[in-house]
Structures are given as structure tokens and as C-alpha cells.
Write an enzyme that holds these catalytic residues in place. Sequence first.
Site, PDB file in Angstrom:
ATOM      1  N   HIS A  72      37.797  41.986  45.201  1.00  0.00           N
ATOM      2  CA  HIS A  72      38.031  40.973  46.229  1.00  0.00           C
ATOM      3  C   HIS A  72      39.461  40.452  46.135  1.00  0.00           C
ATOM      4  O   HIS A  72      40.051  40.390  45.055  1.00  0.00           O
ATOM      5  CB  HIS A  72      37.019  39.830  46.128  1.00  0.00           C
ATOM      6  N   ASP A  74      40.407  37.374  47.490  1.00  0.00           N
ATOM      7  CA  ASP A  74      40.506  35.907  47.518  1.00  0.00           C
ATOM      8  C   ASP A  74      40.444  35.337  46.108  1.00  0.00           C
ATOM      9  O   ASP A  74      39.943  35.976  45.170  1.00  0.00           O
ATOM     10  CB  ASP A  74      39.423  35.297  48.410  1.00  0.00           C
ATOM     11  N   ASP A 104      40.896  37.212  37.749  1.00  0.00           N
ATOM     12  CA  ASP A 104      39.827  37.278  38.753  1.00  0.00           C
ATOM     13  C   ASP A 104      40.411  37.371  40.152  1.00  0.00           C
ATOM     14  O   ASP A 104      40.477  36.383  40.860  1.00  0.00           O
ATOM     15  CB  ASP A 104      38.947  36.028  38.605  1.00  0.00           C
ATOM     16  N   GLU A 136      34.849  36.705  48.706  1.00  0.00           N
ATOM     17  CA  GLU A 136      33.849  36.909  47.655  1.00  0.00           C
ATOM     18  C   GLU A 136      33.517  35.593  46.975  1.00  0.00           C
ATOM     19  O   GLU A 136      32.353  35.334  46.628  1.00  0.00           O
ATOM     20  CB  GLU A 136      34.367  37.927  46.629  1.00  0.00           C
ATOM     21  N   GLU A 137      34.528  34.761  46.764  1.00  0.00           N
ATOM     22  CA  GLU A 137      34.352  33.540  45.991  1.00  0.00           C
ATOM     23  C   GLU A 137      33.451  32.525  46.678  1.00  0.00           C
ATOM     24  O   GLU A 137      33.009  31.567  46.041  1.00  0.00           O
ATOM     25  CB  GLU A 137      35.716  32.904  45.685  1.00  0.00           C
ATOM     26  N   GLU A 164      35.629  43.230  38.286  1.00  0.00           N
ATOM     27  CA  GLU A 164      35.637  41.856  37.787  1.00  0.00           C
ATOM     28  C   GLU A 164      35.976  41.862  36.291  1.00  0.00           C
ATOM     29  O   GLU A 164      35.724  42.842  35.586  1.00  0.00           O
ATOM     30  CB  GLU A 164      34.264  41.205  38.008  1.00  0.00           C
ATOM     31  N   HIS A 358      39.201  31.051  37.057  1.00  0.00           N
ATOM     32  CA  HIS A 358      38.901  29.757  37.681  1.00  0.00           C
ATOM     33  C   HIS A 358      39.488  28.574  36.908  1.00  0.00           C
ATOM     34  O   HIS A 358      39.175  27.425  37.221  1.00  0.00           O
ATOM     35  CB  HIS A 358      37.391  29.555  37.837  1.00  0.00           C
TER      36      HIS A 358
END
Length: 389
Positions: A72, A74, A104, A136-137, A164, A358
Site C-alpha cells: 500500500h 498510504d 510501513d 489500506e490504513e 508489510e 505508526h
Amino acid sequence: MNELRSRALLARLVGFATVSRESNLALIEFVRGYLQDLGVDCELIYNPERTKANLLASIGPPVAGGVVLSGHTDVVPVEGQAWTVEPFCLSEAHGKLFGRGTADMKGYLASVLAAVPLFLASPLRRPVHLAFSYDEEVGCLGVRSLLALLPQRIPQPALCLIGEPTGLQPVLGHKGKLAMRCHVKGVACHSAYAPYGVNAIEQAARLIGRLGEIGADLAAPSLHDARFDPAYSTVQVGVIQGGTALNIVPADCRFDFEVRALPDFTAHSVVAQLQDYAEQALLPGMRTVHADTAIHFEQLSAYPGLATAPDSNAARLIARLCGSDAFGTVAFGTEGGLFHQAGVPTVVCGPGSMDQGHKPDEYVSVEQMAACDRLMDRLAIHLSEPNDV
């Protein structure tokens, strides 16, 4: 050479602030231009507003048995986090590459893109497919339109590799997620006459208490799956909003909750139990006070879990590529369950660790990037071998 190229590409990718609430088109256009300069055609699959897009590209012969490299584009926001470096500008210190999305999962995307010249130069007998998604997030939203087109665009793949961050250890399973919103409609009145109203917050609190009971039931040892941590399906309430003033009985309250479900558990059964409690235990009493009361449930997002068999061809292939058959699971979700649901055997394996994802000062190590580049080298060799090797 790949290490230098992947680092330079990572710097470019991190420079695009592709937070989920924003467009990812600048990054996607950069990737499309990079691929076109190398002679690789790609297709963009836009959202209805044409503000975001997935990207799909293939290298090699149009035959079955290829490998999808999926990730992903985003990233999560940086607001409210104590960054000591610029989050959208790659920086390096002590063998670590810092920036939002490095772990990520732009580190993986950079390694994939860096390997494209190698894939083009290799005598591939089976193709490699690049599948980059958006949003995705916020619930694995974008990849769904890509998956809807996938059977029309490429022959059946042997493997989808979701990059991931797993420390490049092979992961065969993760939990699914169901996100829900419950809206309680009560009746307002002056708090001095509270019994003549219907307090939406109090009713929501009863529902939340019932969710806690359901969650406790799910934690029973008989329902455990030791492959996961926690070893059972979980329920939690993350947001609650309601009320306007202390002297007004609140007419509205809403709360958001999620179910993190083991792959063989039906998350919607939690909602069904809560709806039954609302209809049997709460609504009759609410409606004796006022008929115009209600409890509504709304699904916000959902994606399935992943449970790839350790004796499958996909598992054997990822073990060969990453040099380990120490298969594990992760607590976080991925788009892998959706690929698997679409009939594409799927594993999760990528550079970095979600321990850094994150968070402020997110990073991927230089060593992990180099190891991922070597994995891509081995993939090119594998796809160039006869089918029976």
C-alpha cells in the site's frame, strides 16, 4: 547496485506525504513514470473521485504461476507525534533510515521498484506483477477495485507477497477486522426530569458493558489459537461521543467498536449478539418512555483474516525466498486476507518491524533494506527457473 537504487527510491517515496486522507496520485504518477522509462506499461485503477489510484504492472511472459508483489502507498498521520526528524524527508543515522512509511511500507515498495531492472534483464519464465494500492490504513479500501480486475488482467499467480514489515520473517496468518458504529437515539429533556427522557449515553453504556461480556466469552481457553497473540478474538470500543450539557438528558450517543477476529471466527456474530441484546433488553424499555427511540448499527470497514497452510506451495516458496520456514503470525491486519479470498495464495513478508510503524521517528534499518533487495534477487532467479525446480 540495487541497494543504492532502493535507498534513492525510498527517499523519493517518503517525500510524498501520502497520508490516507490525502491523494496518493503524485506518488503513483512518479511510479508510473519510473516504470515507463524502463519500458514497463502499467494500469491505474482510480477511485470514483479520481483522487487516488491503485497501480498494476506486469513483467515477464503472460503465463500462470507468477508472483504478485503487493503493497500500500498510504501512510498514517504524523500530527501529535514528537518527531525529531522531518517525517517526509528521508534521513539516515546509525544504520537506520528515518521517515514516515519507511517501515510501513515504502521500504518494501522501494526494494520492489529497485529490482525492476533486474526483472527486465532476467530470462523470466513466469511473470512478476506489481500491485500498489491506496487506503489500506483506513480499512483496506483501495485494493478491492484492483482485485476485482485482477482475473481479467493477469493469469493465475502462484503467490502474492504482501510486504508489510515482518523483519523479513515469513508470516502465514493474521486476524481479520470488523469496525462498527452504534448510534443510540434517545429522548432529550431537562435533567431535573430525567425519568421522562431516554438517556442515550446510559443505553450506550449498557451496550458497551455487553460488549465487554462478549469479549470475555471470546477469551475462553477453548477458543484459543496459540499461533496468535492474543490467542483469541478480541472486542474493544475506541470512540464514544454523546451529550451536549450536564443538565440535558442526552438524546444521542454513538460509539465505534472493533472485532479482531481469528481467521476461523465470524466477526459479525458479535454484532448479532449485541443487536439481540439491544432488541430484547434495551429497546422495549426505551420505547415505553417514547416510541421514537432506536439503536442502529453501521459497518465502517471490514477485512478477512489470513491463514495460509504451512504445507502449501505458497509457504514453501516464501520459505525458499527468505531462507526461513519459521512461519509466524502477526497481530495487525493486511490486504493479504482479501488476496487470499480472491483465490490468490498469500503470505506476508517485508523489511522492518511494526514496532517502528505508526510511531514518531519511524525507521527501517539499512540492513533490512539490503536483505529485502537480496530477496528480490532470489525471486528473479526463481522466476527464471523451469517450473519443476
